[in-house]
Design an enzyme around this catalytic site. Structure first.
Site, PDB file in Angstrom:
ATOM      1  CG  HIS A   1      -0.252   0.381   2.514  1.00 48.79           C
ATOM      2  ND1 HIS A   1       0.019   1.687   2.877  1.00 48.79           N
ATOM      3  CD2 HIS A   1       0.213  -0.394   3.535  1.00 48.79           C
ATOM      4  CE1 HIS A   1       0.617   1.699   4.056  1.00 48.79           C
ATOM      5  NE2 HIS A   1       0.740   0.455   4.476  1.00 48.79           N
ATOM      6  CB  CYS A   2       1.334   4.272  -1.612  1.00 53.26           C
ATOM      7  SG  CYS A   2       0.088   4.339  -2.920  1.00 53.26           S
ATOM      8  CG  ASN A   3      -1.825   8.880   1.747  1.00 54.54           C
ATOM      9  OD1 ASN A   3      -2.702   8.354   2.425  1.00 54.54           O
ATOM     10  ND2 ASN A   3      -1.575  10.172   1.804  1.00 54.54           N
TER      11      ASN A   3
END
Length: 211
Positions: free
Chosen positions: A119-121
């Protein structure tokens, strides 16, 4: 690293994507399974311990811009193995250079039968770039097919222009590395085959001489 053991039919189905899924806007806040054991989503998907455990997640790749570090961070270090990568979310960022560390972490987890969330933001540009490259390399796909495979499961992804250019470049890089890795094996096979022919020729020569 060996390619994932997926049949051609399974790969075709993966690239085409599930035909019975109706994408809803709120699904961008959830994670989706891209390959067996490999999930992709936003930071929000990593904030619920109950959800992560229900999905069977054991490893998490947290990719963030350094300025997001105060909020986008490992929440449950006692429950999951984390890899944190500080990556600038702009078109000049070199993601190819940073990919091997994520690649090794994900591959090792999957080889153990574990589940990985990347995941990222927002799960829109940064983390999808890494997942597309992983899919491309380990499924031995073109960049177009790898992108379609990921996008057909998480419809909202949109790697920025710089990331997309590097995704295209990575196809030739992984193929070149695969060719180099396979070269010693092919060379060894040719040497063994040649020695075998030479031995057979020698045996034949000795037989004629003795006769």
């Amino acid at each position: 690293m060996a390619a994932l053991t997926l049949t051609d039919e399974v790969l075709r189905n993966l690239i085409q994507g599930p035909g019975d899924v109706e994408w809803r806007y709120e699904m961008r806040r959830e994670c989706q399974e891209i390959l067996p054991g490999l999930l992709l989503g936003p930071f929000q998907a990593s904030k619920s311990l109950e959800t992560l455990q229900s999905l069977g997640v054991t490893h998490i790749v947290c990719i963030r811009d350094q300025k997001e570090a105060f909020s986008v961070r490992p929440r449950f270090p006692d429950h999951f193995q984390y890899l944190v990568l500080d990556v600038e979310d702009n078109e000049e960022q070199n993601v190819i250079r940073l990919f091997p560390e994520a690649d090794q972490f994900i591959q090792q987890a999957l080889s153990q039968g574990s589940k990985v969330l990347v995941h990222c933001n927002g799960g829109i540009s940064l983390s999808p770039a890494f997942v597309v490259m992983f899919v491309m390399r380990h499924c031995q796909l073109s960049w177009e097919d790898a992108l379609h495979l990921v996008q057909n499961r998480r419809y909202c992804i949109s790697p920025n222009g710089g990331f997309l250019t590097q995704i295209k470049e990575y196809e030739s890089i992984y193929k070149a590395k695969a060719a180099v890795a396979n070269f010693p094996t092919a060379l060894t096979q040719r040497v063994v085959s040649r020695r075998k022919r030479d031995d057979e020729d020698d045996d034949g020569s000795r037989y004629v001489a003795d006769d």
